[in-house]
Design an enzyme around this catalytic site. Structure first.
Site, PDB file in Angstrom:
ATOM      1  N   GLU A  91      -7.750  -5.713   5.791  1.00 46.78           N
ATOM      2  CA  GLU A  91      -7.728  -5.355   4.372  1.00 46.78           C
ATOM      3  C   GLU A  91      -6.590  -6.063   3.642  1.00 46.78           C
ATOM      4  O   GLU A  91      -6.744  -6.468   2.487  1.00 46.78           O
ATOM      5  CB  GLU A  91      -7.597  -3.838   4.224  1.00 46.78           C
ATOM      6  CG  GLU A  91      -8.869  -3.127   4.676  1.00 46.78           C
ATOM      7  CD  GLU A  91      -8.710  -1.631   4.820  1.00 46.78           C
ATOM      8  OE1 GLU A  91      -9.063  -0.925   3.881  1.00 46.78           O
ATOM      9  OE2 GLU A  91      -8.236  -1.174   5.881  1.00 46.78           O
ATOM     10  N   ARG A 129      -2.721  -2.201  -3.225  1.00 45.82           N
ATOM     11  CA  ARG A 129      -3.924  -1.436  -2.931  1.00 45.82           C
ATOM     12  C   ARG A 129      -3.927  -0.189  -3.814  1.00 45.82           C
ATOM     13  O   ARG A 129      -2.951   0.570  -3.830  1.00 45.82           O
ATOM     14  CB  ARG A 129      -3.929  -1.015  -1.470  1.00 45.82           C
ATOM     15  CG  ARG A 129      -5.158  -0.223  -1.150  1.00 45.82           C
ATOM     16  CD  ARG A 129      -5.131   0.308   0.249  1.00 45.82           C
ATOM     17  NE  ARG A 129      -6.345   1.066   0.483  1.00 45.82           N
ATOM     18  CZ  ARG A 129      -6.488   1.934   1.462  1.00 45.82           C
ATOM     19  NH1 ARG A 129      -5.497   2.143   2.303  1.00 45.82           N
ATOM     20  NH2 ARG A 129      -7.614   2.580   1.605  1.00 45.82           N
ATOM     21  N   ASN A 154       0.869  -1.175   0.000  1.00 49.42           N
ATOM     22  CA  ASN A 154       0.000   0.000   0.000  1.00 49.42           C
ATOM     23  C   ASN A 154       0.910   1.231   0.000  1.00 49.42           C
ATOM     24  O   ASN A 154       1.517   1.557   1.003  1.00 49.42           O
ATOM     25  CB  ASN A 154      -0.869  -0.049   1.260  1.00 49.42           C
ATOM     26  CG  ASN A 154      -1.798   1.141   1.370  1.00 49.42           C
ATOM     27  OD1 ASN A 154      -1.787   2.016   0.504  1.00 49.42           O
ATOM     28  ND2 ASN A 154      -2.575   1.174   2.430  1.00 49.42           N
ATOM     29  N   ARG A 209     -10.892  14.968   8.691  1.00 50.83           N
ATOM     30  CA  ARG A 209     -11.768  15.378   7.591  1.00 50.83           C
ATOM     31  C   ARG A 209     -13.136  15.780   8.144  1.00 50.83           C
ATOM     32  O   ARG A 209     -13.663  15.117   9.040  1.00 50.83           O
ATOM     33  CB  ARG A 209     -11.958  14.249   6.581  1.00 50.83           C
ATOM     34  CG  ARG A 209     -10.707  13.903   5.833  1.00 50.83           C
ATOM     35  CD  ARG A 209     -10.999  12.870   4.734  1.00 50.83           C
ATOM     36  NE  ARG A 209      -9.803  12.079   4.487  1.00 50.83           N
ATOM     37  CZ  ARG A 209      -9.794  10.757   4.354  1.00 50.83           C
ATOM     38  NH1 ARG A 209     -10.910  10.056   4.419  1.00 50.83           N
ATOM     39  NH2 ARG A 209      -8.670  10.123   4.143  1.00 50.83           N
ATOM     40  N   HIS A 239     -13.094   2.454   0.996  1.00 48.03           N
ATOM     41  CA  HIS A 239     -13.052   1.419   2.046  1.00 48.03           C
ATOM     42  C   HIS A 239     -13.746   0.135   1.600  1.00 48.03           C
ATOM     43  O   HIS A 239     -14.149  -0.684   2.427  1.00 48.03           O
ATOM     44  CB  HIS A 239     -13.769   1.876   3.346  1.00 48.03           C
ATOM     45  CG  HIS A 239     -13.055   2.943   4.108  1.00 48.03           C
ATOM     46  ND1 HIS A 239     -13.740   3.907   4.827  1.00 48.03           N
ATOM     47  CD2 HIS A 239     -11.740   3.186   4.283  1.00 48.03           C
ATOM     48  CE1 HIS A 239     -12.860   4.714   5.412  1.00 48.03           C
ATOM     49  NE2 HIS A 239     -11.646   4.303   5.092  1.00 48.03           N
TER      50      HIS A 239
END
Ligand code: AMP
Length: 395
Positions: A381, A87, A10, A237, A176
């Site tokens: 993940e 990813r 990733n 965020r 996600h």
């Protein structure tokens, strides 16, 4: 056939997170992080078995970090490495599932870069470096957006002029997806249901947060949109704000687009509301000591999350369970109980003891008897990316 090994990568613009996944073992034989790449403090950290180690690599870049990693991976794989799973954040409308990385897939990922200008170029940097260091292995891209390509049009379209969608791809994509998919499959297993015949609400609550409605294994709605800024309150965020906020700030304060972008993505959310931290652990401690900003940040976080879950329920024919996952979802009894307290109309109620003891990687049911299921399911993940890579290689 011996159990196969996949290296999952990733890449960020100056970092690489990696994990070696063996299909037969739940623990990763090797995992770690290269960070501050391109700078004088570039460093590679790894964990193998119970041991941790690190190596300084002044001014090392993505390629040199991956080259340093090669002998470690070969040692830890104890035999053969079967492929690399990357990813990739944004697959646009082009990618509806994982894809073998060839010239045409790379072109399509490059073409999607305008939709994810921070993430996709960094992901590509890692892919290109890994292809040079591991030229003989198959490389597969697994996209955060792909799972949500089953959203119906009434869920993915914004109420904007059609040309913005048709000519410029302005629509809701969702992110996600790898986590939402992994935990919904695990939840179905835990509940003894078939994923192909069950309906779930998912709250993925990490530094980034999103909700998802999943029907018969397909995403039907999700809270993130064109970018990962839409929806819930997150670490830094803002989540949803009035779309006129940009023009309001530009007009009244003279702020530039870059300033507004930075404020909404890096200075808002839990950090902005609390004035203290983007980290939920710190906020829970500060709340216990009476910190007003931390208390407010937690209240807004939970209320907005519950509102989003109630909205997602519109996409479900029935509810087989609510799933909490991600660092906050897996570890915070407080956030789970405050959120569920707003969802009385869905008849959700927690068993407070089960809720309190379900932390640190322990999954399981936390609902009160006679009420709809609420499950904590640790996400993984990296494992899902490895499984997707293996599935594609076997096909
Ligand atoms: P992730 O991005 O999934 O690693 O999640 C990071 C978030 O999980 C941060 O806000 C952490 O503070 C939060 N988190 C991790 N452990 C706990 C905990 N024990 N209680 C509350 N929040 C936690």
């Amino acid at each position: 056939m011996p159990a196969r090994n996949i290296l999952v990568i990733n890449c960020g613009s100056s970092s690489i997170k990696f994990a070696l996944v063996n299909e037969a073992h739940s623990q990763f034989p090797l995992s770690g992080l290269a960070e501050r790449l391109g700078g004088p403090d570039a460093v590679l950290h790894w964990q193998r078995g119970g041991e941790r180690d690190s190596l300084m690599m002044p001014n090392g870049d993505h390629r040199s970090a991956l080259a340093q990693l090669l002998p470690l991976v070969q040692g830890a794989a104890g035999g053969k490495l079967h492929g690399i799973g990357h990813r990739v954040v944004h697959g646009g409308e082009h990618f509806t599932s994982a894809s073998r990385l060839d010239d045409s897939a790379l072109r399509a990922i490059r073409a999607t870069a305008p939709l994810a200008p921070l993430h996709n170029p960094a992901n590509l940097l890692g892919i290109e470096a890994a292809m040079k260091v591991y030229p003989d292995l198959p490389h597969v891209a697994v996209f955060d957006t792909a799972f949500h390509q089953t959203l119906p049009e009434h869920a993915f379209r914004y109420a904007l002029p059609e040309s913005l969608y048709r000519q410029h791809g302005v629509r809701r994509y969702g992110f996600h997806g790898t986590s939402h998919r992994f935990v919904s499959h695990r939840a179905a297993e835990l509940a003894g249901l078939s994923i192909g015949d069950s309906s779930w609400l998912v709250a993925h609550l990490g530094n980034g947060c999103s909700t998802c409605a999943i029907v018969n294994g397909q995403s039907r709605d999700t809270s993130m949109g064109l970018t990962p800024l839409e929806g819930l309150v997150m670490g830094t965020r803002s989540g949803d704000v009035d779309p006129n906020l940009h023009s309001h700030l530009a007009r009244t304060l003279g702020w530039s687009l870059e300033q507004i972008d930075t404020m909404l993505n890096k200075e808002s959310g839990l950090q902005g509301l609390s004035g203290l931290s983007n980290d939920m652990r710190s906020l829970e401690q500060a709340r216990d000591q009476g910190h007003a900003g931390a208390t407010l940040a937690i209240e807004v976080f939970c209320y907005r999350l519950a509102k989003s879950l109630a909205a997602m329920s519109c996409a479900l024919p029935t509810l087989d369970g609510l799933i909490f996952t991600g660092g906050i979802g897996e570890n915070s009894p407080l956030i789970r109980s405050k959120t569920v307290a707003h969802l009385k109309l869905l008849n959700l109620t927690l068993d407070s003891e089960a809720n309190a003891r379900t932390i640190r990687g322990i999954g399981g049911p936390i609902h009160a008897k006679g009420h709809p299921r609420v499950l904590v399911v640790p996400t993984n993940e990296e494992r899902q990316i490895a499984l997707d890579t293996l599935a594609l290689l076997s096909a």
